[in-house]
Design an enzyme around this catalytic site. Structure first.
Site, PDB file in Angstrom:
ATOM      1  N   GLY A 176       0.820  -1.216   0.000  1.00 15.79           N
ATOM      2  CA  GLY A 176       0.000   0.000   0.000  1.00 15.79           C
ATOM      3  C   GLY A 176       0.846   1.254   0.000  1.00 15.79           C
ATOM      4  O   GLY A 176       1.942   1.267   0.555  1.00 15.79           O
ATOM      5  N   ARG A 212       1.101  -5.723  -4.935  1.00 15.92           N
ATOM      6  CA  ARG A 212       1.299  -6.614  -3.792  1.00 15.92           C
ATOM      7  C   ARG A 212       1.772  -8.009  -4.202  1.00 15.92           C
ATOM      8  O   ARG A 212       1.529  -8.976  -3.488  1.00 15.92           O
ATOM      9  CB  ARG A 212      -0.008  -6.748  -2.999  1.00 15.92           C
ATOM     10  CG  ARG A 212      -0.445  -5.493  -2.285  1.00 15.92           C
ATOM     11  CD  ARG A 212      -1.570  -5.772  -1.318  1.00 15.92           C
ATOM     12  NE  ARG A 212      -2.045  -4.557  -0.687  1.00 15.92           N
ATOM     13  CZ  ARG A 212      -1.461  -3.994   0.363  1.00 15.92           C
ATOM     14  NH1 ARG A 212      -0.390  -4.524   0.901  1.00 15.92           N
ATOM     15  NH2 ARG A 212      -1.964  -2.887   0.876  1.00 15.92           N
ATOM     16  N   ASP A 255       5.521  -7.523   5.063  1.00 15.29           N
ATOM     17  CA  ASP A 255       5.528  -8.575   4.044  1.00 15.29           C
ATOM     18  C   ASP A 255       6.565  -8.283   2.953  1.00 15.29           C
ATOM     19  O   ASP A 255       7.265  -9.177   2.483  1.00 15.29           O
ATOM     20  CB  ASP A 255       4.148  -8.698   3.384  1.00 15.29           C
ATOM     21  CG  ASP A 255       3.138  -9.361   4.317  1.00 15.29           C
ATOM     22  OD1 ASP A 255       3.556 -10.146   5.189  1.00 15.29           O
ATOM     23  OD2 ASP A 255       1.936  -9.094   4.176  1.00 15.29           O
ATOM     24  N   LYS A 305       8.303   0.920   5.275  1.00 14.10           N
ATOM     25  CA  LYS A 305       7.135   1.743   4.947  1.00 14.10           C
ATOM     26  C   LYS A 305       5.873   1.051   5.421  1.00 14.10           C
ATOM     27  O   LYS A 305       5.786  -0.169   5.335  1.00 14.10           O
ATOM     28  CB  LYS A 305       7.098   1.926   3.427  1.00 14.10           C
ATOM     29  CG  LYS A 305       5.787   2.380   2.873  1.00 14.10           C
ATOM     30  CD  LYS A 305       5.126   1.429   1.878  1.00 14.10           C
ATOM     31  CE  LYS A 305       4.594   0.164   2.406  1.00 14.10           C
ATOM     32  NZ  LYS A 305       3.638  -0.551   1.538  1.00 14.10           N
ATOM     33  N   THR A 306       4.935   1.751   5.915  1.00 20.62           N
ATOM     34  CA  THR A 306       3.529   1.345   6.056  1.00 20.62           C
ATOM     35  C   THR A 306       2.828   2.310   6.990  1.00 20.62           C
ATOM     36  O   THR A 306       3.342   2.636   8.074  1.00 20.62           O
ATOM     37  CB  THR A 306       3.293  -0.096   6.546  1.00 20.62           C
ATOM     38  OG1 THR A 306       1.895  -0.255   6.746  1.00 20.62           O
ATOM     39  CG2 THR A 306       4.003  -0.473   7.839  1.00 20.62           C
ATOM     40  N   ASP A 349       0.390   1.594   8.592  1.00 22.70           N
ATOM     41  CA  ASP A 349      -0.153   0.826   9.716  1.00 22.70           C
ATOM     42  C   ASP A 349       0.690   0.959  10.996  1.00 22.70           C
ATOM     43  O   ASP A 349       0.198   0.679  12.081  1.00 22.70           O
ATOM     44  CB  ASP A 349      -0.253  -0.665   9.357  1.00 22.70           C
ATOM     45  CG  ASP A 349      -1.263  -0.923   8.255  1.00 22.70           C
ATOM     46  OD1 ASP A 349      -1.854   0.047   7.752  1.00 22.70           O
ATOM     47  OD2 ASP A 349      -1.462  -2.097   7.895  1.00 22.70           O
TER      48      ASP A 349
HETATM   49  P1  FBP Z   1       0.950  -1.934   3.593  1.00 27.78           P
HETATM   50  O1  FBP Z   1       1.086  -2.754   4.839  1.00 27.78           O
HETATM   51  O2  FBP Z   1       1.341  -2.631   2.365  1.00 27.78           O
HETATM   52  O3  FBP Z   1       1.649  -0.612   3.746  1.00 27.78           O
HETATM   53  O4  FBP Z   1      -0.588  -1.563   3.386  1.00 27.78           O
HETATM   54  C1  FBP Z   1      -1.340  -1.096   4.436  1.00 27.78           C
HETATM   55  C2  FBP Z   1      -2.757  -0.816   4.072  1.00 27.78           C
HETATM   56  O5  FBP Z   1      -2.939   0.556   3.848  1.00 27.78           O
HETATM   57  C3  FBP Z   1      -3.663  -1.338   5.189  1.00 27.78           C
HETATM   58  O6  FBP Z   1      -3.832  -0.383   6.183  1.00 27.78           O
HETATM   59  C4  FBP Z   1      -4.899  -1.724   4.462  1.00 27.78           C
HETATM   60  O7  FBP Z   1      -5.567  -2.783   5.105  1.00 27.78           O
HETATM   61  C5  FBP Z   1      -4.388  -2.189   3.148  1.00 27.78           C
HETATM   62  O8  FBP Z   1      -3.198  -1.490   2.911  1.00 27.78           O
HETATM   63  C6  FBP Z   1      -5.357  -1.947   2.024  1.00 27.78           C
HETATM   64  O9  FBP Z   1      -4.874  -2.568   0.890  1.00 27.78           O
HETATM   65  P2  FBP Z   1      -5.238  -2.205  -0.580  1.00 27.78           P
HETATM   66  O10 FBP Z   1      -4.481  -0.955  -0.922  1.00 27.78           O
HETATM   67  O11 FBP Z   1      -4.731  -3.360  -1.355  1.00 27.78           O
HETATM   68  O12 FBP Z   1      -6.696  -1.990  -0.635  1.00 27.78           O
END
Ligand code: FBP
Length: 569
Positions: free
Chosen positions: A97, A158, A189, A219-220, A222
């Site tokens: 993300g 992803r 991941d 990065k994230t 979260d």
């Molecule tokens: P990352 O862990 O890859 O940074 O993504 C986090 C996130 O933003 C989560 O908070 C959320 O659940 C997910 O991505 C949403 O994924 P997508 O962008 O595939 O809808």
């Protein structure tokens, strides 16, 4: 002098007055890199601090080259690298993300690699690496993307690189573009992916037998990629939580003005509740649920609803028929009975994938998979509203994760609370709106904290490459004391976890700890926030002026800082 219409046209394509001005925002750099105008690469030495997990023995067997080279020791910068290599060809990709600041990682990399090396961007994440979709990044690109939000310069995806065929494709890309190094900007991941790639590309990729270096960047939004004082937060968390906090602050202001609504706000953060906790600390709402606490206290869905309904009723009796509830995106997986059901569901979906894929009707899918579950779990699945069941049965992402952002937990909480409030006191009015704040916060222009942090992470990742390192995650420590470039051995972070019905090596997600200073502070204040209106509106994030140097409150509390201000440089 152009007409107003011409001036407005000139703001198209990322040239708003704001975007033009923010590109000029000066960024501080850690003293180790020298003058901010001309940062220089640093070299690294072992800090003497070794990392290990419960699965270190298994990791050593699976990642022998990485472990032998790093000894799982943390690296720390040891001064300017006068002998930094030249002529390196480096590729950078975004994975997972988006998170604010990604562009500045690229800028820091380009800056430190300098004219003597070449930086390539990989289009559309790991998938682009498999396809060899690379282009050379120029200085003009850097001037345009610096301090801007989003991942749009490169794009992301992803894809998990796991099969032999995929590893062969990566090698092909490395050979075709004569790469010396790959930088993977991603979350837990994706950094696991980086660890696997580092081992696979350690040696024997090029004609002379040499390998390709792999460096990860944390990065994230979260915030669940944290490694104690070595990584107090991943980038993107600050920007996202400040955007959500502004919005929640505005909603709080609305509730106490209109006096008639509850707002149930689900906040992004796939597993951990760091985002919800930070937004709660910033805004002080009536209720904030923390998934980790619910799991630790083994609270059932019914008891959570009972608690919420009780707060609604108590506030109503005090004349407050309104309030705000914050719920973490990943809540559903932390409620013990739901967690047990989802675990069995994941295994069942993995084992009966072919038969399940043949079904097109959602009800038929639910009946089929329900028949593969234990009686308790089947009954629980059946008791849930169809809008939750459909999402529980939806495809997992390529890392095996349930797509919790698609599950309308906030609606489930509203529906169940309405019912329970009626049972406790039928006279209490309960009108509620649901919100999901997620995508709004991932790509805003980075706060000064994220902008400076990511630029320095890019400088660190580039320095690691020029110092010949592989299998490390770049980090910047000491965020309130000037900042220090360091490197964390990726293999030293790996654990074995069950994914897709199989045991896999992964970097463990850092969850909210019940005894962390941030959680303790929240616990000490939340009853007061529930009983009366003590909310605060943190306002929009600022790029110039007095609030620019703020750290996330949870990061400041957890790192024992004495003020809310960061200090890099
Ligand atoms: P990352 O862990 O890859 O940074 O993504 C986090 C996130 O933003 C989560 O908070 C959320 O659940 C997910 O991505 C949403 O994924 P997508 O962008 O595939 O809808």
């Amino acid at each position: 002098m152009s007409t107003l219409a011409e001036q407005i046209v000139q703001t198209e394509a990322h040239r708003s007055i704001f975007e033009t001005a923010v590109r000029q925002l000066p960024l501080p750099v850690c003293a180790a890199f020298g003058a901010p105008a001309q940062p220089q690469p640093v070299s690294f030495q072992n800090s003497g601090r070794a990392l290990s997990t419960k699965d270190s023995d298994a990791v050593q067997k699976q990642f022998p080259l990485s472990v032998a080279a790093s000894g799982n020791l943390v690296l720390t910068s040891s001064g300017p690298n006068s002998g930094a290599s030249q002529g390196k060809r480096v590729a950078v990709l975004f994975s997972g993300g988006p998170a604010a600041g990604g562009h500045n990682v690229v800028c820091g990399l380009k800056r430190i690699l300098g004219a003597g090396n070449t930086l390539f961007g990989v289009k559309a994440g790991p998938k682009g690496l498999l396809k060899g979709n690379l282009f050379e990044i120029t200085d003009a690109n850097i001037d345009f993307i610096i301090n801007t939000g989003g991942f749009d310069f490169l794009g992301s995806d992803r894809t998990k690189i796991k099969s032999d065929e995929q590893f062969a494709q990566v090698r092909e890309t490395c050979i075709k573009h004569n790469l010396d190094a790959i930088v993977v900007v991603g979350g837990d991941d994706s950094n696991t992916n980086a660890a696997v790639l580092a081992e696979s590309l350690f040696t024997g990729v090029k004609a002379d037998g040499s390998g390709v270096q792999v460096i990860g960047v944390p990065k994230t939004i979260d915030g669940d990629l944290q490694i104690g004082d070595l990584l107090s937060i991943s980038f993107g968390f600050d920007t996202a939580t400040r955007i959500y906090s502004e919005m929640v602050g505005n909603i709080l202001q609305d509730t106490s003005s209109s006096l008639k609504y509850w707002h149930f706000v689900k906040l992004m953060g796939r597993s951990a509740s760091h985002v919800a906790l930070e937004v709660a600390l910033q805004t002080k709402p009536a209720i904030a649920l923390i998934s980790e606490e619910i799991a630790a206290k083994k609270q059932s869905l019914a008891s959570i609803i009972d608690h919420i309904a009780q707060v609604v009723v108590n506030r109503s009796h005090q004349g407050m028929n309104y309030g705000v509830l914050l719920a973490p995106e990943g809540l559903i997986e932390f409620i013990p009975e739901m967690n047990a059901m989802i675990a069995e569901l994941n295994d069942a979906l993995a084992h009966h994938a072919a038969a399940f894929a043949e079904l097109t009707d959602n009800d038929a899918k639910a009946v089929f998979i329900g028949s593969k579950l234990s009686a308790d779990n089947a009954a629980l699945l059946e008791s849930l509203p169809h809008y939750i069941v459909n999402m529980l049965l939806a495809d997992r992402d390529s890392h095996g994760n349930l797509q919790v952002s698609l599950i309308p937990t906030e609606q489930l909480l509203i529906d169940m609370t309405k019912q329970r409030v009626k049972e406790i006191d039928p006279k209490v009015p309960f009108a509620a709106h649901s919100h999901f704040l997620g995508y709004e916060g991932r790509c805003g222009a980075p706060t000064l904290f994220d902008a400076a942090y990511t630029y320095n992470l890019g400088l660190t990742a580039g320095s690691l490459i020029l110092d010949g390192r592989t299998g490390y995650m770049a980090t910047v420590t000491g965020l309130t004391t000037g900042g220090m470039p360091q490197a964390i051995p990726l293999a030293g972070l790996l654990n074995i976890e069950r994914r897709h019905g199989k045991d896999e090596f992964v970097i463990e997600k850092a969850l909210v700890k019940m005894d962390s200073p941030a959680m303790q502070f929240f616990v000490s204040r939340r009853d007061a926030w529930a009983a009366s209106d003590l909310f605060a509106s943190p306002g929009p994030r600022q790029f110039w002026g007095p609030t620019t140097h703020q750290l996330p409150i949870s990061v400041a509390l957890n790192s024992g800082a004495t003020s809310l201000m960061f200090n890099i440089g």
